[in-house]
Design a protein around this motif. Structure first.
Motif, PDB file in Angstrom:
ATOM      1  N   PHE A 139      18.900   9.221   1.569  1.00 28.91           N
ATOM      2  CA  PHE A 139      19.842   9.995   0.752  1.00 28.91           C
ATOM      3  C   PHE A 139      21.157   9.266   0.517  1.00 28.91           C
ATOM      4  O   PHE A 139      22.029   9.772  -0.199  1.00 28.91           O
ATOM      5  N   THR A 140      21.337   8.098   1.110  1.00 31.61           N
ATOM      6  CA  THR A 140      22.596   7.364   0.937  1.00 31.61           C
ATOM      7  C   THR A 140      22.369   6.001   0.282  1.00 31.61           C
ATOM      8  O   THR A 140      22.975   5.681  -0.732  1.00 31.61           O
ATOM      9  N   TYR A 269      28.888  17.921  -5.776  1.00 38.70           N
ATOM     10  CA  TYR A 269      29.345  17.145  -4.625  1.00 38.70           C
ATOM     11  C   TYR A 269      29.309  17.997  -3.350  1.00 38.70           C
ATOM     12  O   TYR A 269      29.010  17.488  -2.258  1.00 38.70           O
ATOM     13  N   TYR A 272      25.701  18.013  -2.282  1.00 47.01           N
ATOM     14  CA  TYR A 272      25.319  16.719  -1.701  1.00 47.01           C
ATOM     15  C   TYR A 272      25.908  16.577  -0.303  1.00 47.01           C
ATOM     16  O   TYR A 272      25.227  16.115   0.626  1.00 47.01           O
ATOM     17  N   THR A 273      27.154  16.973  -0.134  1.00 49.55           N
ATOM     18  CA  THR A 273      27.791  16.918   1.185  1.00 49.55           C
ATOM     19  C   THR A 273      27.033  17.772   2.193  1.00 49.55           C
ATOM     20  O   THR A 273      26.808  17.362   3.333  1.00 49.55           O
TER      21      THR A 273
END
Length: 336
Positions: A139-140, A269, A272-273
């Protein structure tokens, strides 16, 4: 071909890391013979005493003037006895199965260059585990360091890389850019028609001695290097290299829109966080690591994204010469 292995380990002022790495060699379950080549890259703190504590290991110790990790690896491979080199960073620790698994996979499906993943050891600090997550998670980074399952056309990284003597001699080994010397080597190997592969089972514990500041500097350099590699190897440039830059620019836009009363952009965002926090917390079984992983992810995207944008402007758009514009990314090559 009968494979004989030489492990290549450059070190610079980190004798404690060499002690831990050698202890993990000592704990290997396999009886396959191998040589360990330790290259002391101009260190002012020698690791000779740590090496002396393992007299039963086949260790070749090579002190030399400082010339950077790429040149030091070349120096070691030029002097190694084996015909297949396993390149490790000094801050790695091998699981007991490493040598046996690596040899078994090469005997089944031989390849002239392979890479293995890195993982976080249970004894690592929360910060080390969080940074490990941000560097390896699907995911990163999309699993580019071996965290994904795509084993074909894999770009090995030099913290855990196998390289045949044949491929080393044909390519000339690592260049003097750092970081970035490992993808540069892999891209040149592909041009020479050598194949690479990921061996998922041949993982190492990558014990990064790192702080938030050091992590930012590291990922920022990764971003600076990529446009240089794109210039050297233009056919390998990908739109995905822009993602961290676009991610951070989108965050700025989202915050501005939030101040104006528009919530949709920033909500992505937030989601996603939450994903990063939950995933990192679950796999590490720690809420604290989940929180730190969120911070590590944003530092990684910001450091890489700003470095990539700045370097693209300087190298691609303004046509600056990489070595002159970013001299701190290059070492002088040690000859012989």
């Amino acid at each position: 071909m009968q494979l004989s292995y030489s492990f290549i380990v450059p070190v610079f002022n980190r004798p404690d890391e060499i002690a831990e790495l050698l202890a993990s060699f000592d704990a290997q379950e396999s009886t396959i013979p191998y040589e360990i080549v330790i290259i002391e890259d101009g260190s002012t703190i020698s690791c000779e005493d740590e090496i002396a504590a393992f007299p039963h290991l086949d260790i070749t110790y090579l002190p030399k003037p400082n010339s950077g990790p790429g040149s030091s690896r070349n120096y070691g491979m030029q002097r190694a006895r084996g015909n297949y080199f396993i390149i490790l960073d000094s801050d790695c620790i091998l699981p007991p199965s490493y040598v046996g698994v690596m040899d078994e996979q090469l005997q089944k499906n031989y390849v002239d260059c392979f890479g293995g993943p890195d993982a976080a050891h249970p004894d690592f600090s929360n910060l080390q585990k969080a940074i490990s997550y941000s560097m390896t998670s699907l995911f990163t980074t999309g699993g580019i360091r071996g965290g994904g399952e795509d084993t074909g056309k894999f770009q090995p990284r030099s913290f855990n890389m196998g390289l045949s003597k044949k491929a080393f001699e044909a390519s000339g080994g690592f260049g003097n850019i750092h970081p970035g010397e490992d993808p540069d080597l892999v891209l040149r190997l592909w041009k020479l028609n050598f194949k690479t592969a990921l061996i998922p089972q041949a993982f190492v514990y990558h014990k990064r001695r790192i702080s938030w500041k050091k992590f930012y500097i590291q990922v920022n350099k990764f971003g600076l290097v990529r446009p240089i590699l794109n210039k050297w190897h233009p056919t390998t440039a990908k739109i995905t290299y822009w993602f961290p830059t676009l991610f951070m620019l989108g965050l700025v836009v989202g915050l501005v829109l939030l101040l104006a009363g528009y919530y949709l952009a920033i909500s992505f965002y937030a989601l996603y966080t939450a994903l990063i926090f939950l995933h990192a917390s679950i796999i590490n079984k720690s809420i604290a690591i989940g929180l730190l992983s969120v911070m590590a992810t944003f530092i990684q995207f910001y450091g890489y994204g700003t470095g990539f944008l700045a370097s693209t402007m300087q190298i691609k758009w303004l046509g600056k010469e990489p070595r002159k514009r970013y001299p701190h990314l290059f070492f002088s090559t040690l000859e012989g």
